[in-house]
Design an enzyme around this catalytic site. Structure first.
Site: not given
Lengths: 429, 53
Positions: A58, A134, A158
């Site tokens: 990420k 996310s 997330s």
């Protein structure tokens, strides 16, 4: 190297996959990508369960040579990271080669996969729907068959939320068990990197590589209870049917009420808002025009909170963490949906779950936030059966602190029994 | 700018301290978010009253 702004340079090997005739480009999921490492000889592969697998990180975690964009235009012009975050360095020591960073909600402050700068991340199972966030690109790229593994971050859900909506495996580790150093912060108290994978076995191996202690002994006599009432309900009929059927298939009949969950959710909202405003005050004052409107306004609202509100949230967290044993009512694991609905449509603003209408972001996070606040490990399991719309549903298993390995062993057992499996729509084109 | 809404005054002051000049739409949006956080604060206080002496 490829950036969102210059996606035409994406390495050909990452070019695309297909889902129901829809074109899924890697540039949709990767913030930056690099040429993959050379093929690893078979003998070397056998020396590590992860060697040679495709993994991405990420983009809020520092990866040497990649920009730590964190989904925020204000950070897009920063120079590439000079050093790996400790968690990334650990992965390299395990023989993994990082091939990309993945797109995400801005500053990890959202559950949708929508980004004011870069658009929404299409769900590989239906590109008209969101991936969740996310860690949106991480989960979606695995579901699209472009990755085997990814590392996301989970503050309030997330990792688990996009894992559930995209039909892959995702773990929020026990708070503090994996270093968040080198990560663009959202909530310094609640943030933690977590693994995602296309199989339970790979998830366990990746969790181990991240530093999570894995016991060699198989857990026995695990007592599982379903969460009754909030936050496990309300859910959409399709999710209710999927979770009921799944619980029945694994023989879970006990139920536990979690009346504390609403307070924990509230505490997490305050803690996150306050800490995010502190963490990003400089961006807010210097480059506010490069933050999406909603993210900026949420940061400002957090800056409006008085310190005493934050202190009371800290007090609540401490009080609840002292009571974890009693909150589980003698059970080892709590089970509930990861998300109250299937993946929402990309343009949906509100979500209805069994007559209750909530903003999409709030609805997506309802089932995960409370457990983050207590620092508990939580695994999102992709139920094998999809809904009538062909969408995945995630079952969430929450353990006591330090029982990550019990959750992972449970996941492997469910996979071996054919009750759970990642839904990968297409192999790389 | 003074408002009879105390919350709006907090928002205005915070924006001023941050050096931000925002539209009325944004100020209203921030006010709404802050209202939600204040509701969350009430929930936290209620629970703390239950679990702490």
């Amino acid at each position: 190297m490829t950036t969102m702004a210059d996606q035409s340079q994406a390495p050909a090997v990452f070019a695309s996959a297909t889902s129901g005739g829809a074109h899924l480009a890697s540039k949709t999921y990767f913030a930056e990508a690099k040429e993959p490492p050379p093929t690893v000889p078979r003998s070397d592969k056998e020396s590590s369960p992860l060697r040679g697998l495709r993994i991405a990180i990420k983009s809020n975690i520092a990866v040497k040579g990649f920009r730590t964009v964190a989904g925020c235009a204000a950070l897009a012009a920063e120079a590439p990271a000079l050093e790996d975050a400790p968690v990334v360095a650990r992965l390299r020591e395990s023989g993994l080669a990082i091939i990309a960073t993945t797109v995400m909600d801005e500053l990890a402050y959202g559950f949708t996969g929508r980004n004011a700068h870069f658009g929404y991340v299409p769900n590989p199972h239906d590109v008209d729907r969101i991936s969740g966030g996310s860690s949106s690109g991480a989960a979606a790229a695995i579901a699209a068959g472009m990755l085997d593994l990814a590392v996301g971050t989970d503050t309030n859900g997330s990792v688990r939320i996009p894992a559930a909506l995209c039909g892959v495996w995702g773990l929020r580790p026990t708070t503090g068990s994996v270093s968040a150093e080198g990560t663009v912060p959202l909530s310094t108290t609640l943030d933690i990197p977590g693994p995602l994978a296309n199989s339970a076995a790979y998830l366990t191996a990746l969790a181990s590589a991240l530093g999570i202690s894995i016991s060699a002994a198989s857990p026995k006599d695990i007592r599982i209870a379903r969460v009754s009432g909030f936050p496990a309900t309300p859910v959409t009929p399709a999710v209710a049917q999927a979770i009921d059927s799944f619980a029945s298939s694994i023989g879970v009949t006990d139920q536990v009420a979690t009346p504390w969950a609403a307070a924990a959710r509230a505490g997490a909202q305050i803690m996150t808002a306050f800490e995010a405003a502190v963490a990003h005050r400089q961006i807010l004052t210097d480059r506010s025009d490069l933050i999406g409107r909603l993210t900026r306004n949420r940061l400002i609202a957090g800056a409006c909170l008085p310190p005493d509100a934050y202190k009371r949230a800290v007090d609540l967290r401490a009080a609840l963490r002292q009571r974890i044993e009693s909150l589980f009512e003698g059970h080892d694991i709590l089970m509930l949906p990861t998300v109250a609905s299937e993946a929402p449509l990309a343009n949906a603003e509100m979500l209805e779950t069994d007559g209750i209408i909530e903003p999409v972001n709030a609805a997506l996070g309802r089932c995960t936030i409370a457990f983050s606040f207590l620092g508990l490990p939580a695994l999102s399991v992709p139920i094998r059966a999809k809904t009538a719309k062909g969408l995945p549903v995630g079952a969430q298993f929450v353990g006591r602190p330090g029982t990550d390995d019990v959750l992972l062993a449970l996941g492997e057992g469910l996979e071996a029994a054919g009750l759970a499996a990642a839904h990968v729509v297409s192999k790389q084109a | 700018m003074y408002s009879e809404d105390p919350r709006q005054n907090i928002v205005d002051t915070t924006c001023s301290n941050l050096g931000l000049s925002l539209s009325m739409d944004d100020l209203r949006n921030i006010n709404d978010i802050l209202r939600t956080l204040e509701s969350a604060r009430d929930v936290v206080e209620d629970w703390l009253q239950k679990v702490t002496p």
